[in-house]
Design an enzyme around this catalytic site. Structure first.
Site: not given
Ligand SMILES: NC(=O)C1=CN([C@@H]2O[C@H](COP(=O)(O)OP(=O)(O)OC[C@H]3O[C@@H](n4cnc5c(N)ncnc54)[C@H](O)[C@@H]3O)[C@@H](O)[C@H]2O)C=CC1
Ligand SMILES: C[C@@H](CO)CCC[C@@H](C)[C@H]1CC[C@H]2[C@@H]3[C@H](O)CC4=CC(=O)CC[C@]4(C)[C@H]3CC[C@]12C
Length: 342
Positions: A132, A136
């Site tokens: 992952y 990214k």
């Molecule tokens: N969740 C987090 O803590 C973080 C997420 N991100 C980034 O934010 C963005 C959104 O992620 P989230 O909202 O967390 O996840 P999410 O899974 O809710 O959103 C991802 C979206 O991408 C769509 N998708 C997946 N594969 C696809 C494909 N082949 N074609 C078209 N659409 C597709 C999914 O249907 C979904 O709507 C991602 O790029 C992720 O890497 C960045 C930092 C933190």
């Molecule tokens: C060992 C477990 C006992 O409670 C706790 C496990 C926590 C993990 C699931 C999370 C800890 C850190 C998170 C990641 C972090 O917030 C950065 C991220 C950025 C992204 O782009 C996608 C999500 C994630 C990788 C996030 C995922 C969940 C954790 C690994």
């Protein structure tokens, strides 16, 4: 948020593999909302969706650190998908591209080195092995390198990458998983991470606003913002991952047991490795993807917090949702889930 906050918006196209019924609610206003079911790994589908767009916000991605999908699939979606979006912009003449990158592009790295109150210029050895973060980092590099490429019509492409830290808020699947785990354990969660290990978190509404703002400002501030990266941040407190989650799960009836980890770290490492073995053994029968695995344990045990104002300085970003509002909205979401769980 684009429909509410962007007065210049004439059409909003939403391109996604999975379109939900919620999209229909967006179609009630004056702005044309076009939902396109498509796969970002299919270049022709992306090009058709992008054609004629003024700005593309590319946030599609496979967020899998639990072994649910193969490394190849993660790469195909996150890297090749991003390559397809860039080429679609170049071929169809779209000049502005905003990419949702991630803190993971920076760290925590495989050496477990802390990143404490760092910013976009803080020296840090970004070394990754997990599919992952690798995907990214590669995708972000493609986006930044594409800045300045000539698009159809001869004008330069302007790109920018936003790096959210751990996003929380409505719809957060991992928060949902923690909540259901606590319900299964009689309303308790057991501390596994020292409270001193801080993890940066940012509310989804503030992340969304930063995307809207960049999409608006990128044209007027191309020389300053083009090819730049910005951490997504707000006023959410610095806490351990578990303590931060309890800000929302506590008011919903869960309790975090232990003021320090209840199990020694070596035992957690063993249990994480056991989960990987179980996942492999069970894969022919079912998908076993628990929260605890070697990667998530290492992530949770490594401090990663940001302290920056680059987004404010470059394009006037201020988080529209305070910590109190972000917390309240997230609690309400969990409570709504609780209602559905009972
Ligand atoms: N969740 C987090 O803590 C973080 C997420 N991100 C980034 O934010 C963005 C959104 O992620 P989230 O909202 O967390 O996840 P999410 O899974 O809710 O959103 C991802 C979206 O991408 C769509 N998708 C997946 N594969 C696809 C494909 N082949 N074609 C078209 N659409 C597709 C999914 O249907 C979904 O709507 C991602 O790029 C992720 O890497 C960045 C930092 C933190
Ligand atoms: C060992 C477990 C006992 O409670 C706790 C496990 C926590 C993990 C699931 C999370 C800890 C850190 C998170 C990641 C972090 O917030 C950065 C991220 C950025 C992204 O782009 C996608 C999500 C994630 C990788 C996030 C995922 C969940 C954790 C690994």
């Amino acid at each position: 948020m684009l429909l509410q906050q962007e007065p210049q918006l004439r059409e909003l196209r939403i391109f996604d593999l999975h379109l939900g019924p919620w999209l229909e609610e967006l179609k009630t206003g004056p702005v044309q909302v076009t939902a396109i079911q498509g796969d970002v790994t299919q270049a022709h589908e992306v090009a058709a969706a992008v054609a004629g767009a003024h700005v593309v916000i590319h946030t599609a991605g496979l967020v899998d650190v639990f072994g649910k999908t193969s490394p190849e699939t993660i790469h195909e979606v996150n890297v090749q998908g991003t390559r397809n979006v860039i080429e679609a912009c170049v071929q169809t003449g779209t000049r502005f591209l905003v990419y949702t990158s991630s803190m993971e592009v920076v760290g925590p790295n495989i050496k477990g080195q802390p990143f404490y109150r760092g910013n976009e210029n803080t020296p840090y050895e970004a070394v990754h092995r997990h599919p992952y973060p690798c995907s990214k980092a590669l995708a972000e590099q493609l986006v930044l390198e594409a800045n300045g490429r000539k698009v159809l019509g001869g004008l330069p492409l302007v790109t920018c990458a936003l790096r959210p830290t751990g996003i929380y808020g409505e719809g957060h699947q991992i928060m949902r998983d923690f909540y259901h785990q606590g319900l299964r354990l009689g309303g308790r969660l057991f501390r596994a991470i020292p409270a001193s290990v801080e993890h940066g978190r940012v509310y989804v509404g503030n992340v969304a606003w930063m995307h809207v703002l960049v999409a608006r400002e990128l044209e007027h501030r191309a020389a300053l913002m083009g090819g730049q990266v910005y951490f997504c941040y707000d006023n959410s407190p610095y806490k351990s991952y578990e303590d931060f989650n309890m800000e929302f799960l506590g008011p919903c009836g869960l309790r975090l047991v232990g003021t320090r980890p209840l199990l020694p770290y070596w035992l957690l490492v063993f249990l994480a490795a056991l989960n990987v073995l179980l996942q492999w053994l069970l894969r022919p029968l079912l998908l076993y993807a628990p929260l605890l695995n070697p990667y998530t344990l290492a992530m949770a045990n490594t401090t990663f917090t940001v302290s920056t104002d680059k987004a404010r300085r470059h394009f006037g970003y201020e988080p529209p949702f305070s910590w109190e509002e972000s917390r309240t909205r997230t609690i309400r979401w969990v409570q709504a889930m609780e209602g559905s769980a009972q």
